[in-house]
Design an enzyme around this catalytic site. Structure first.
Site, PDB file in Angstrom:
ATOM      1  CD  GLU A 174      40.186  52.716  93.219  1.00 38.30           C
ATOM      2  OE1 GLU A 174      40.045  53.646  94.032  1.00 38.30           O
ATOM      3  OE2 GLU A 174      41.245  52.532  92.581  1.00 38.30           O
ATOM      4  CG  HIS A 209      41.160  53.935  97.433  1.00 39.75           C
ATOM      5  ND1 HIS A 209      41.916  53.838  96.287  1.00 39.75           N
ATOM      6  CD2 HIS A 209      42.059  54.091  98.429  1.00 39.75           C
ATOM      7  CE1 HIS A 209      43.190  53.904  96.596  1.00 39.75           C
ATOM      8  NE2 HIS A 209      43.308  54.065  97.888  1.00 39.75           N
ATOM      9  CG  ASN A 250      40.159  57.320  94.823  1.00 37.78           C
ATOM     10  OD1 ASN A 250      40.458  56.887  95.936  1.00 37.78           O
ATOM     11  ND2 ASN A 250      40.143  56.558  93.750  1.00 37.78           N
ATOM     12  CG  ASP A 261      44.386  46.309  99.641  1.00 34.53           C
ATOM     13  OD1 ASP A 261      45.470  46.144 100.228  1.00 34.53           O
ATOM     14  OD2 ASP A 261      43.878  47.429  99.474  1.00 34.53           O
TER      15      ASP A 261
HETATM   16  P1  PGA Z   1      48.881  55.947 101.037  1.00 32.87           P
HETATM   17  O1  PGA Z   1      47.625  55.185 100.488  1.00 32.87           O
HETATM   18  O2  PGA Z   1      48.975  55.620 102.489  1.00 32.87           O
HETATM   19  O3  PGA Z   1      50.041  55.415 100.252  1.00 32.87           O
HETATM   20  O4  PGA Z   1      48.632  57.404 100.809  1.00 32.87           O
HETATM   21  C1  PGA Z   1      46.485  55.128 101.282  1.00 32.87           C
HETATM   22  C2  PGA Z   1      45.413  54.405 100.516  1.00 32.87           C
HETATM   23  O5  PGA Z   1      45.407  54.492  99.278  1.00 32.87           O
HETATM   24  O6  PGA Z   1      44.587  53.750 101.146  1.00 32.87           O
END
Ligand code: PGA
Length: 268
Positions: free
Chosen positions: A143, A138, A136, A67
């Protein structure tokens, strides 16, 4: 799905690097999907070391990032293009024409998304997709509520994600509120998926990902639908898993290897 639990985040990262090195050694032209965020940083650090030791090379590999924030260019420190250069690409030999990241400045994000999907197809599809997990649920920036059939597209970020990621931004350069992300179906099209999850703060998300019924309110649960997923977790992230309990002996699906050693291995 295959779950491997390690005592620490560093050991979990070492296991992922072991898989990447194996892949790149067996098939130097491997097509990799790569994530950003805090979770994969130790992976990139160890991968650079492995490349320095000539255990493998990224020279012939093709990379697709999961992304990119929308509205920021590749030189903007907020962009994932910038992140990837700082974390990995600036430190290894690679072919820049084989690195693909959605264009966050695209005038037509729909056309850019189609172009990205076509580029993945033209490369022969993704061999190994490395993923992190949002609190969450994702994966990429898919999302809660993302369609299971979604492909690369422009999405709005939730308040939950914006506050989880606020630590990466300064007040004078606030977080973009939208992004171009591979979709759930794009991710599930990869031949193998490696989900790396570390830290107690991800424990509930990982439990729901693996143990609750598939629901697009928990986009990561869609990984249950894929037939080759390796979940690599540290003990903190695995702390709420009932499936990890019976696995301490490392029986089902365990593989022989010297390092790193899993606390528990289990086929789900
Ligand atoms: P993080 O994010 O590794 O910074 O915890 C993971 C994600 O949101 O996919």
């Amino acid at each position: 799905m295959h779950l491997e639990v390690f005592a620490s985040a560093d050991e979990a990262a070492a296991r992922v690097v072991e898989m990447l090195v194996n892949r790149l050694t067996t098939k130097p032209t491997t097509v990799l999907g790569l994530p950003t965020g805090a979770t994969p940083l130790p992976v990139y650090k160890l991968l650079i070391q492995a490349i320095d030791r000539r255990q493998c090379t990224l020279g012939q590999a093709t990379i697709f990032n999961l992304d990119e924030y929308f509205g920021v260019g590749p030189d903007d420190p907020r962009s994932y293009a910038h992140y990837m250069r700082a974390a990995l690409f600036d430190h290894v030999n690679h072919r820049s024409d084989r690195i693909n990241i959605p264009n966050g400045l695209a005038e037509d994000p729909r056309a850019e998304s189609s172009r990205y999907e076509a580029a993945i197809s033209a490369a022969g599809g993704i061999d190994l997709m490395l993923l992190g997990l949002g609190r969450n649920g994702h994966i990429g920036f898919n999302e809660p509520g993302s369609p299971a059939m979604s492909r690369t597209r422009l999405v709005a970020l939730t308040d939950n994600t914006l506050s989880a990621n606020a630590r990466y931004f300064r007040p004078d350069a606030p977080a973009p509120r939208s992004a171009i992300t591979m979709g759930i179906a794009t991710i599930l099209s990869a031949r193998q998926i490696v989900l790396l999850v570390t830290g107690q703060s991800k424990a509930e998300a990982l439990r729901q990902t693996l143990e609750d019924p598939v629901s697009m309110q928990m986009p990561s649960s869609a990984l249950q639908l894929h037939n080759d997923v390796v979940v690599v977790a540290d003990s903190g992230a695995a702390s709420k898993l009932s499936v990890a309990d019976g696995s301490r002996k490392g029986t089902a699906g365990s593989r022989e290897r010297a390092q790193p050693e899993a606390m528990g291995v289990r086929s789900l």
